[in-house]
Design a protein around this motif. Structure first.
Motif, PDB file in Angstrom:
ATOM      1  N   HIS A  14       0.851  -1.182   0.000  1.00 12.80           N
ATOM      2  CA  HIS A  14       0.000   0.000   0.000  1.00 12.80           C
ATOM      3  C   HIS A  14       0.890   1.235   0.000  1.00 12.80           C
ATOM      4  O   HIS A  14       2.018   1.217   0.529  1.00 12.80           O
ATOM      5  CB  HIS A  14      -0.922   0.007   1.221  1.00 12.80           C
ATOM      6  N   GLU A  15       0.378   2.281  -0.602  1.00 15.12           N
ATOM      7  CA  GLU A  15       1.123   3.541  -0.614  1.00 15.12           C
ATOM      8  C   GLU A  15       1.583   3.907   0.784  1.00 15.12           C
ATOM      9  O   GLU A  15       0.831   3.753   1.753  1.00 15.12           O
ATOM     10  CB  GLU A  15       0.222   4.669  -1.131  1.00 15.12           C
ATOM     11  N   GLY A  16       2.810   4.368   0.892  1.00 17.50           N
ATOM     12  CA  GLY A  16       3.333   4.805   2.177  1.00 17.50           C
ATOM     13  C   GLY A  16       4.034   3.729   2.980  1.00 17.50           C
ATOM     14  O   GLY A  16       4.721   4.040   3.952  1.00 17.50           O
ATOM     15  N   THR A  17       3.876   2.490   2.568  1.00 23.10           N
ATOM     16  CA  THR A  17       4.543   1.411   3.305  1.00 23.10           C
ATOM     17  C   THR A  17       5.864   1.080   2.626  1.00 23.10           C
ATOM     18  O   THR A  17       6.250   1.706   1.637  1.00 23.10           O
ATOM     19  CB  THR A  17       3.654   0.164   3.385  1.00 23.10           C
ATOM     20  N   ASP A  81       6.194   3.558  -8.186  1.00 20.74           N
ATOM     21  CA  ASP A  81       7.226   2.543  -7.906  1.00 20.74           C
ATOM     22  C   ASP A  81       6.835   1.183  -8.455  1.00 20.74           C
ATOM     23  O   ASP A  81       7.653   0.260  -8.472  1.00 20.74           O
ATOM     24  CB  ASP A  81       7.458   2.414  -6.396  1.00 20.74           C
ATOM     25  N   SER A  82       5.588   1.049  -8.883  1.00 16.67           N
ATOM     26  CA  SER A  82       5.140  -0.233  -9.436  1.00 16.67           C
ATOM     27  C   SER A  82       5.987  -0.607 -10.649  1.00 16.67           C
ATOM     28  O   SER A  82       6.397   0.260 -11.431  1.00 16.67           O
ATOM     29  CB  SER A  82       3.669  -0.158  -9.835  1.00 16.67           C
ATOM     30  N   GLY A  83       6.229  -1.896 -10.787  1.00 17.24           N
ATOM     31  CA  GLY A  83       7.043  -2.376 -11.896  1.00 17.24           C
ATOM     32  C   GLY A  83       7.763  -3.641 -11.462  1.00 17.24           C
ATOM     33  O   GLY A  83       7.460  -4.218 -10.418  1.00 17.24           O
ATOM     34  N   LEU A 106       6.459  -5.696  -8.359  1.00 19.20           N
ATOM     35  CA  LEU A 106       5.904  -4.891  -7.270  1.00 19.20           C
ATOM     36  C   LEU A 106       4.664  -4.149  -7.750  1.00 19.20           C
ATOM     37  O   LEU A 106       4.688  -3.474  -8.774  1.00 19.20           O
ATOM     38  CB  LEU A 106       6.936  -3.883  -6.770  1.00 19.20           C
ATOM     39  N   GLN A 107       3.607  -4.281  -6.985  1.00 22.18           N
ATOM     40  CA  GLN A 107       2.400  -3.502  -7.261  1.00 22.18           C
ATOM     41  C   GLN A 107       2.112  -2.638  -6.045  1.00 22.18           C
ATOM     42  O   GLN A 107       1.966  -3.159  -4.932  1.00 22.18           O
ATOM     43  CB  GLN A 107       1.216  -4.424  -7.548  1.00 22.18           C
ATOM     44  N   VAL A 108       2.065  -1.353  -6.253  1.00 19.49           N
ATOM     45  CA  VAL A 108       1.743  -0.423  -5.178  1.00 19.49           C
ATOM     46  C   VAL A 108       0.297   0.012  -5.349  1.00 19.49           C
ATOM     47  O   VAL A 108      -0.087   0.505  -6.419  1.00 19.49           O
ATOM     48  CB  VAL A 108       2.673   0.797  -5.179  1.00 19.49           C
TER      49      VAL A 108
END
Lengths: 110, 113
Positions: A14-17, A81-83, A106-108
């Motif tokens: 999740h965003e922010g983690t 940052d996903s990718g 990674l999926q954000v």
């Protein structure tokens, strides 16, 4: 490949983690590079390390050649940052050839 | 990071035909150029490593006869896929080495009909 074992294969944040990616090497490597591959396929060079730790913004990477591993830490993850993240290591005594791991997707999420 | 321009971005060729891709280092001189192929499963294979004024080193399973490479100067390299077939499909990436780091272009996605 067999000489570079990358984990996890997939990661959702999740965003922010934050979290850590890891590569273990089955043989001695002289250096490691980390790349991010975005949705269009472009490979972005994030880090080059021959030893120690480097930090760039929300990313930090460590390479321990004696213990044969490298890590990539992501903190305060953002959607962009996903990718897929790849580590690539260079064999000791062999200049130029990089051996890639199989990647961490990674999926954000918001 | 350093900029590497690779073209074409994608190409479709008929089975048995050939296609050429080019790689340009923009604003820097690369000490070497590595050509990789990334499979649809995302695994990377090194095709060859090229250093100007040295022989090009091909990896096992890749030959000069199939993937001829030209590397005339420190900023430019090209590679041709001769007689392309289905097993040659994938994303071909050139990586230019500068200050130990490898910088990649966008890649050339090859589809074979």
């Amino acid at each position: 490949g067999d000489q570079v074992e990358q984990s996890p294969s997939a990661l959702s944040l999740h965003e922010g983690t934050g979290s850590a990616l890891r590569c273990n090497f089955t043989t001695t490597m002289r250096a490691v590079q980390w790349f991010q591959q975005n949705s269009r396929g472009s490979l972005i060079n994030l880090f080059y390390l021959a030893s120690g730790t480097k930090e760039n913004g929300r990313l930090k990477s460590t390479f321990n050649s004696k213990e044969s591993y490298s890590t990539l830490h992501i903190r305060d993850a953002q959607l962009e940052d996903s990718g897929t993240y790849f580590c690539a290591a260079e064999l000791a005594g062999n200049t130029g050839k990089l051996i890639f791991g199989l990647g961490t997707t990674l999926q954000v999420q918001p | 990071g350093a900029l590497v321009y690779q073209y074409p971005r994608r190409t479709i060729c008929k089975s048995g035909t050939s296609m050429r891709m080019e790689c340009q280092a923009v604003g820097f001189q690369a000490t070497s150029v590595a050509w990789y192929r990334q499979s649809p499963q995302k695994t990377f294979e090194l095709i060859a490593l090229s250093t100007v004024n040295s022989a090009i080193k091909y990896e096992q399973n890749f030959t000069q006869e199939k993937f001829p490479i030209s590397h005339p100067n420190l900023s430019f390299s090209s590679m041709t896929v001769l007689n392309a077939y289905l097993e040659d499909r994938g994303l071909y990436l050139c990586g230019a080495r500068y200050n130990e780091r490898l910088f990649f272009g966008h890649g050339t996605k090859l589809s074979v009909l």
